[in-house]
Design an enzyme around this catalytic site. Sequence first.
Site, PDB file in Angstrom:
ATOM      1  N   SER A 153       4.136  -2.020   5.016  1.00  0.00           N
ATOM      2  CA  SER A 153       4.754  -1.855   3.700  1.00  0.00           C
ATOM      3  C   SER A 153       4.495  -3.111   2.874  1.00  0.00           C
ATOM      4  CB  SER A 153       6.260  -1.642   3.849  1.00  0.00           C
ATOM      5  OG  SER A 153       6.867  -2.864   4.220  1.00  0.00           O
ATOM      6  N   LYS A 154       4.957  -3.063   1.647  1.00  0.00           N
ATOM      7  CA  LYS A 154       4.806  -4.188   0.715  1.00  0.00           C
ATOM      8  C   LYS A 154       5.155  -5.531   1.344  1.00  0.00           C
ATOM      9  CE  LYS A 154       3.428  -3.166  -3.354  1.00  0.00           C
ATOM     10  NZ  LYS A 154       2.050  -3.413  -3.081  1.00  0.00           N
ATOM     11  N   ARG A 155       6.197  -5.489   2.173  1.00  0.00           N
ATOM     12  CA  ARG A 155       6.668  -6.690   2.842  1.00  0.00           C
ATOM     13  C   ARG A 155       5.537  -7.453   3.545  1.00  0.00           C
ATOM     14  NH1 ARG A 155       8.958  -5.874   7.419  1.00  0.00           N
ATOM     15  NH2 ARG A 155       8.886  -3.653   7.011  1.00  0.00           N
TER      16      ARG A 155
END
Length: 420
Positions: free
Chosen positions: A201-203
């Site tokens: 994910s973006k993380r």
Amino acid sequence: MSVTVRMAPSPTGFLHIGGVRTFLFNWLYARQHGGRNLLRIENTDTSREVAEATHQIQESLRWIGIEWDGDVTFQLDRMDDCRRVAEQLVAEGKAYEDEGAIRFRMPDEGVTAWDDVVRGHVEVPNETIEDLVLIRSDGRPTYNFASPMEDVWDGITHVIRGEDHISNTPKQIQIIRAIGADVPVYAHVPNIFGSDGKKLSKRHGATGVDEFQREGYLPETMLNFLALLGWAPDGETTLMRRDELIERFSLERVSPSPAQFDYAKLDWMNGVYLRELSPEEYAHRLVLWLGDEGYDWDAQLVTRAAPLVQEKIAKLSEFPGFAGFLFHDVEPDPADLDGGAPVIEAARGALATLEPFDAEHIEASLRGVVEGLGLKPRQGFQPIRVAITGSRVSPGLFESIELLGRETTLSRLAAAAAIA
Ligand code: GLU
């Protein structure tokens, strides 16, 4: 039987890198078998206003080099056909109306099973599968109805898609059987995790294809890197270009375990592909990348600077930080000049009249200056480097000075001497 596969993105924004990996497997499989790879936009759940997302999906696929065959098709264009089939199923007693919607009558007994190319034999008890809505009360078909119908109409032989869809597969198989069509082969490819074992994910950093492009990864890197997320030809080979990937890819060797996205490996691989480019091609990619990112830097100077950085950067996006001093003013930190006023002044004196003003002669001249002052090379060159480039880390000093030219060099040395 000729192979037909499909890439079926939902047009809900940017193209996620995990989806692209799955599309890549479809394309490799199709190309290897001389088959077709279709691009089908699954927009039943969204509005028709998908032009921009559709455009972006195609741009991303083009950039990375994944091709599709024939025109792009849209699920919504088949709404009427879906409704007709649903009504037929009602007429045959295989579906029924329920508060304005049409539901499919799932069998209550037995199991629905398939031999998944990646996961082996999968069996789901039918009593756990609810009667699926085929057509919503507003008249729109659901994904789980439209998608298998399209697979049938498009003659899809292999459905290669993410493992998130495993729970949809028994429903889709039941629908395909109910209309008397052939069930395709299914291959559910693994999810992609970040290094912390959580779904990508973006993380974890960039996740959209365009972000990787903007960060200065090459398409050939992405193609190679993504192909290895869940697949490997053997325990060793890592670097493979398009043709080798097409030749060696095999669905049977796709692993059911989650794949791990390793950014360090990606950077390493990009560095390898960057260094392998010819100097001309390398410069060309740099110029294009800078243009796309809105830098209006002189292309000729970029081209001349390219060889100075080719060995040193792992992503094109490192170029502005590393070689930007050739294109804009610098502000050296006085602390980094290490009290180097004398050597900076002496360098300015020597370079003021040096002829010819090229790297070779600049080097000889500056070595003379440094030795003349009784300094070690590192001690002497560092203040000059900081004065010229604004940084303690830079491309080759003498080549950089040649590119910068006498006038700018002298004025930077003068400015630095004043604050050192
Ligand atoms: N549209 C689905 C997705 O974006 C793919 C469905 C399929 O491949 O059957 O995940």
